[in-house]
Scaffold this motif. Structure first.
Motif, PDB file in Angstrom:
ATOM      1  N   PHE A  65      -2.031 -10.924  -3.514  1.00  0.00           N
ATOM      2  CA  PHE A  65      -1.876  -9.994  -4.629  1.00  0.00           C
ATOM      3  C   PHE A  65      -2.488  -8.658  -4.234  1.00  0.00           C
ATOM      4  N   GLY A  66      -1.833  -7.606  -4.689  1.00  0.00           N
ATOM      5  CA  GLY A  66      -2.342  -6.267  -4.452  1.00  0.00           C
ATOM      6  C   GLY A  66      -2.649  -5.573  -5.762  1.00  0.00           C
ATOM      7  N   ARG A  67      -3.763  -4.845  -5.779  1.00  0.00           N
ATOM      8  CA  ARG A  67      -4.105  -4.065  -6.970  1.00  0.00           C
ATOM      9  C   ARG A  67      -4.795  -2.790  -6.518  1.00  0.00           C
ATOM     10  N   GLY A  68      -4.330  -1.665  -7.038  1.00  0.00           N
ATOM     11  CA  GLY A  68      -4.935  -0.381  -6.698  1.00  0.00           C
ATOM     12  C   GLY A  68      -4.846  -0.122  -5.207  1.00  0.00           C
ATOM     13  N   ASP A  72     -11.678  -7.241   7.684  1.00  0.00           N
ATOM     14  CA  ASP A  72     -11.169  -8.429   7.033  1.00  0.00           C
ATOM     15  C   ASP A  72     -10.614  -8.160   5.644  1.00  0.00           C
ATOM     16  N   GLY A  73     -10.926  -6.999   5.087  1.00  0.00           N
ATOM     17  CA  GLY A  73     -10.356  -6.642   3.797  1.00  0.00           C
ATOM     18  C   GLY A  73     -11.236  -6.973   2.626  1.00  0.00           C
ATOM     19  N   GLY A  74     -12.261  -7.820   2.814  1.00  0.00           N
ATOM     20  CA  GLY A  74     -13.153  -8.129   1.702  1.00  0.00           C
ATOM     21  C   GLY A  74     -12.449  -8.889   0.598  1.00  0.00           C
ATOM     22  N   ALA A  75     -13.151  -9.139  -0.456  1.00  0.00           N
ATOM     23  CA  ALA A  75     -12.571  -9.875  -1.569  1.00  0.00           C
ATOM     24  C   ALA A  75     -12.467  -9.023  -2.821  1.00  0.00           C
ATOM     25  N   ALA A  76     -13.167  -7.894  -2.835  1.00  0.00           N
ATOM     26  CA  ALA A  76     -13.176  -7.065  -4.040  1.00  0.00           C
ATOM     27  C   ALA A  76     -11.838  -6.388  -4.253  1.00  0.00           C
ATOM     28  N   MET A  77     -11.493  -6.206  -5.489  1.00  0.00           N
ATOM     29  CA  MET A  77     -10.274  -5.495  -5.841  1.00  0.00           C
ATOM     30  C   MET A  77     -10.632  -4.078  -6.246  1.00  0.00           C
ATOM     31  N   GLY A  78     -10.108  -3.097  -5.510  1.00  0.00           N
ATOM     32  CA  GLY A  78     -10.369  -1.708  -5.868  1.00  0.00           C
ATOM     33  C   GLY A  78      -9.484  -1.265  -7.004  1.00  0.00           C
ATOM     34  N   ASP A  79      -9.873  -0.186  -7.680  1.00  0.00           N
ATOM     35  CA  ASP A  79      -9.047   0.320  -8.775  1.00  0.00           C
ATOM     36  C   ASP A  79      -8.553   1.732  -8.504  1.00  0.00           C
ATOM     37  N   GLY A  80      -8.796   2.245  -7.299  1.00  0.00           N
ATOM     38  CA  GLY A  80      -8.301   3.579  -6.976  1.00  0.00           C
ATOM     39  C   GLY A  80      -6.904   3.513  -6.420  1.00  0.00           C
ATOM     40  N   LEU A  97       0.807  -1.225   0.000  1.00  0.00           N
ATOM     41  CA  LEU A  97       0.000   0.000   0.000  1.00  0.00           C
ATOM     42  C   LEU A  97       0.841   1.276   0.000  1.00  0.00           C
ATOM     43  N   VAL A  98       2.135   1.170   0.241  1.00  0.00           N
ATOM     44  CA  VAL A  98       3.002   2.356   0.166  1.00  0.00           C
ATOM     45  C   VAL A  98       4.094   2.184  -0.895  1.00  0.00           C
ATOM     46  N   SER A  99       3.922   1.183  -1.774  1.00  0.00           N
ATOM     47  CA  SER A  99       4.987   0.837  -2.720  1.00  0.00           C
ATOM     48  C   SER A  99       5.019   1.715  -3.962  1.00  0.00           C
ATOM     49  N   GLY A 100       3.881   2.318  -4.299  1.00  0.00           N
ATOM     50  CA  GLY A 100       3.787   3.016  -5.564  1.00  0.00           C
ATOM     51  C   GLY A 100       3.354   2.116  -6.703  1.00  0.00           C
ATOM     52  N   PHE A 101       3.292   0.787  -6.467  1.00  0.00           N
ATOM     53  CA  PHE A 101       2.842  -0.144  -7.498  1.00  0.00           C
ATOM     54  C   PHE A 101       1.319  -0.076  -7.648  1.00  0.00           C
ATOM     55  N   ALA A 121       0.910  -5.782  -7.692  1.00  0.00           N
ATOM     56  CA  ALA A 121       2.119  -6.509  -7.303  1.00  0.00           C
ATOM     57  C   ALA A 121       1.742  -7.820  -6.650  1.00  0.00           C
ATOM     58  N   ALA A 122       2.584  -8.831  -6.864  1.00  0.00           N
ATOM     59  CA  ALA A 122       2.515 -10.036  -6.054  1.00  0.00           C
ATOM     60  C   ALA A 122       3.038  -9.681  -4.666  1.00  0.00           C
ATOM     61  N   CYS A 123       2.437 -10.258  -3.630  1.00  0.00           N
ATOM     62  CA  CYS A 123       2.757  -9.865  -2.251  1.00  0.00           C
ATOM     63  C   CYS A 123       3.099 -11.091  -1.416  1.00  0.00           C
TER      64      CYS A 123
END
Length: 629
Positions: A159-162, A369-377, A134-138, A141-143
């Motif tokens: 995996f991280g996205r947005g 819990d973080g949920g399962a949805a992937m945000g795009d922001g 969350l602070v990587s600038g990516f 990314a695989a996490c």
């Protein structure tokens, strides 16, 4: 909105503070308590963070803790039924879980106030992943998070996205690469919590001729994960003591006598290091690397992305980190300044921030819990710019200092200077108060009101072979000294390691010292070219360059570098620039400003360390204290 992030009741207790989506402050409790790896509730780090932002604990809206009692409970029950661990071991873990669960009540009792804050418990490894991604600038990314244990798991892959990061797979207790490395660290005669880096430093002196027996200890699976052969370990059934409250943490013996039958007699702490110990250290390091790279290959196969966000205590293994690009398909990696448990404070807070940014309801399972949805922001956790600073000032509450916004504007957190600082007035008052001690030590005091004069005088002192204590600006976040709480020396001198150990550090001779190098000079001096702002990777120094910098070249030709950027630390960057003008070398030797203690935090501790050791020069802000002899 304010979020207080905590790593509590675990080694390297720490706190951080996010104000309106921007990181205001972060510090480890050990720097205030003066006890390495201090474990407990980090009240002094909390006090610092609140003071830095001009806030009171009553003002905090959210508290994020990097532990989630109750998570993975089905796995816990399954384990207890099948292994029947020692009752005292179970009771220790229950007490620690209860401490983490009652953070708000403990804070209210300690501070004698009722808090409005909502407490969010973020799973340990999710906090680790967040502290990197969350602070990587990516944008994606695989996490991976790898450590000893946290919330009944040792490893998490996802995996991280947005603005989202999720765990997809875990390696659960009792299997752990962190426990493997710690147990073998004890076996090699390094008994203290956090001694694993000594094995990493010893490894290049040996040969990996014990890989075959160690394959019996760590078994790499076909899916890229690993399992321990539990007959060699006792952490999962015996009464292995752990101390996590108001102290320097300690861990009991992790290995069984069967490991001695496999590898021979264990070394005692007071015994000399023999070649067989060096060979074992090399074999342990190689075994860890094989398991790590198998895990990363499997993750990349599942998520064929160029970017990797890596965290957890095992991510402090800078030797392995430096090989990631060569041994895996990943092409870009982000490692946080505090990859270990301290970093969970930022990770927990950043995760809560990300969920609130998405409109998550406070206290909802989606938020916690973080949920399962992937945000795009993109994350709103920024690190602000000079160009946006003026407009930001007008929006600040009146009691918040503008300096909390003086980070950088992109989402990547590439500065670790988040700790306490001292004003020139405070430093002057200290030096005036202790002027008799300074005079008695046969020292001369000067003041440089112009920065260029200060850095030029300091660079000349380093070039002259003097050992310089360098105390500037805000203290670094994380375990590495990065040019604000550093001891500096000339990397050209082959005898400098012995000089530093004799005068100040008094540490094992096999441990190397590190170079701080101008970012623009990396490709000329190292075989790899990358940003390493937090000194978290070891690269090979180009063969033709090694003879020029023997003090920072390890026995295998490597160096654990810090890349110094003008944008994040202009004073330190300028000092190295001037050193290059004087010597032709674009780097200085940089080691932590301490003497078998936590890195100095305040100017009083820097002055104390200077006076009780044989350091030649102390640069405290614009003040310059130099021994005559």
């Amino acid at each position: 909105m304010t979020i207080l992030g905590l790593n509590a009741y675990h080694g390297d207790s720490a706190a951080c503070l996010i104000v309106d989506g921007k990181l205001a402050a972060a510090a480890e409790e050990e720097r205030f308590r003066r006890m390495k790896h201090w474990a407990g509730l980090p009240t002094q780090a909390i006090d610092y963070c609140l003071s830095e932002a001009g806030l009171d604990l009553r003002d905090i809206d959210h508290i994020a803790v990097n532990r989630k009692p109750g998570v993975n409970n089905w796995r816990r029950l399954q384990f207890v039924v099948t292994h029947w661990p020692h009752p005292k071991l179970m009771w220790q873990k229950i007490k620690n879980i209860r401490s983490a669960a009652s953070v708000k009540e403990t804070l209210e009792t300690t501070y004698r106030m009722e808090l409005k804050a909502t407490v969010h418990h973020v799973e340990h490894h999710l906090a680790h992943l967040a502290s990197a991604f969350l602070v990587s600038g990516f944008q994606e990314a695989a996490c991976v998070s790898i450590d000893g244990f946290g919330d009944f798991a040792s490893t998490a892959m996802g995996f991280g996205r947005g603005n989202d990061v999720n765990i997809e797979d875990r390696v659960y207790f009792p299997h752990s690469l962190g426990i493997f490395y710690s147990a073998l660290t004890q076996f090699l005669g390094f008994p203290h919590y956090g001694d694993e880096y000594k094995v990493m430093g010893l490894a290049p002196y040996g040969e990996p001729n014990l890989l075959e027996p160690l394959r019996e200890v760590v078994r790499i699976q076909s899916d890229g994960t690993f399992r321990l052969n539990l007959k060699y370990f006792r952490h999962h059934t015996d009464n292995v003591s752990y101390t996590w409250k108001d102290c320097t943490p300690a861990v009991g013996l992790l290995y069984r006598s069967t490991l001695i039958e496999l590898l021979g007699r264990a070394r005692q702490a007071n015994e000399p290091l023999e070649q067989k110990h060096k060979d074992l250290a090399r074999s342990v390091q190689t075994t860890y690397e094989k398991a790590l790279f198998a895990l990363l290959h499997a993750l990349h196969k599942k998520h064929p992305c160029d970017n990797l966000a890596l965290a957890g205590g095992c991510a402090m293994n800078s030797v392995a980190n430096g090989k990631v690009y060569r041994r895996t398909p990943f092409k870009k990696m982000y490692l946080p300044a505090a990859a270990g448990d301290a970093g969970g404070a930022i990770g927990a807070a950043a995760f809560v921030q990300s969920q609130l940014d998405k409109g998550g309801e406070v206290g909802s399972s989606k938020l916690e819990d973080g949920g399962a949805a992937m945000g795009d922001g993109s994350s709103k956790m920024e690190a602000g710019t000079d160009s946006s600073l003026q407009s930001s000032i007008s929006e600040l509450p009146r009691n918040l200092p503008a300096r909390i916004y003086e980070l950088r504007s992109k989402r990547s957190l590439d500065s670790a200077y988040l700790g306490p600082e001292a004003t020139e007035q405070e430093i002057h008052a200290l030096l005036d108060w202790r002027k008799k001690e300074i005079a008695f030590a046969d020292c001369v005091l000067s003041y440089f009101g112009v920065e260029e004069d200060l850095v030029r005088r300091t660079a000349q002192a380093v070039a002259d072979g003097k050992v310089v204590g360098w105390f500037q600006g805000r203290m670094e976040w994380g375990p590495r000294a990065l040019g604000n709480r550093s001891i500096l020396a000339d990397p050209r001198r082959a005898d400098m390691k012995d000089i530093l150990n004799a005068k100040i550090k008094r540490r094992e001779s096999f441990r190397p010292f590190a170079p701080s190098i101008l970012r623009e000079a990396v490709s000329e001096w190292f075989e790899q070219d990358d940003d390493v702002p937090f000194m978290m990777e070891v690269f090979q120094i180009r063969a033709q360059k090694r003879s020029f910098i023997p003090a920072v070249t390890h026995v295998d030709g490597s160096g654990r570098l810090q890349t110094v950027h003008k944008e994040t630390n202009p004073r330190y960057h300028r000092l190295i620039e001037i050193f290059r003008e004087l010597t032709g070398i674009p780097m200085v030797l940089n080691t932590s400003f301490n003497e078998n203690e936590p890195v100095v935090c305040y100017p009083e501790e820097a002055l104390d360390c200077f006076l009780r050791t044989e350091m030649d020069v102390l640069a405290l802000g614009g003040f310059f204290v130099e021994r005559k002899s």
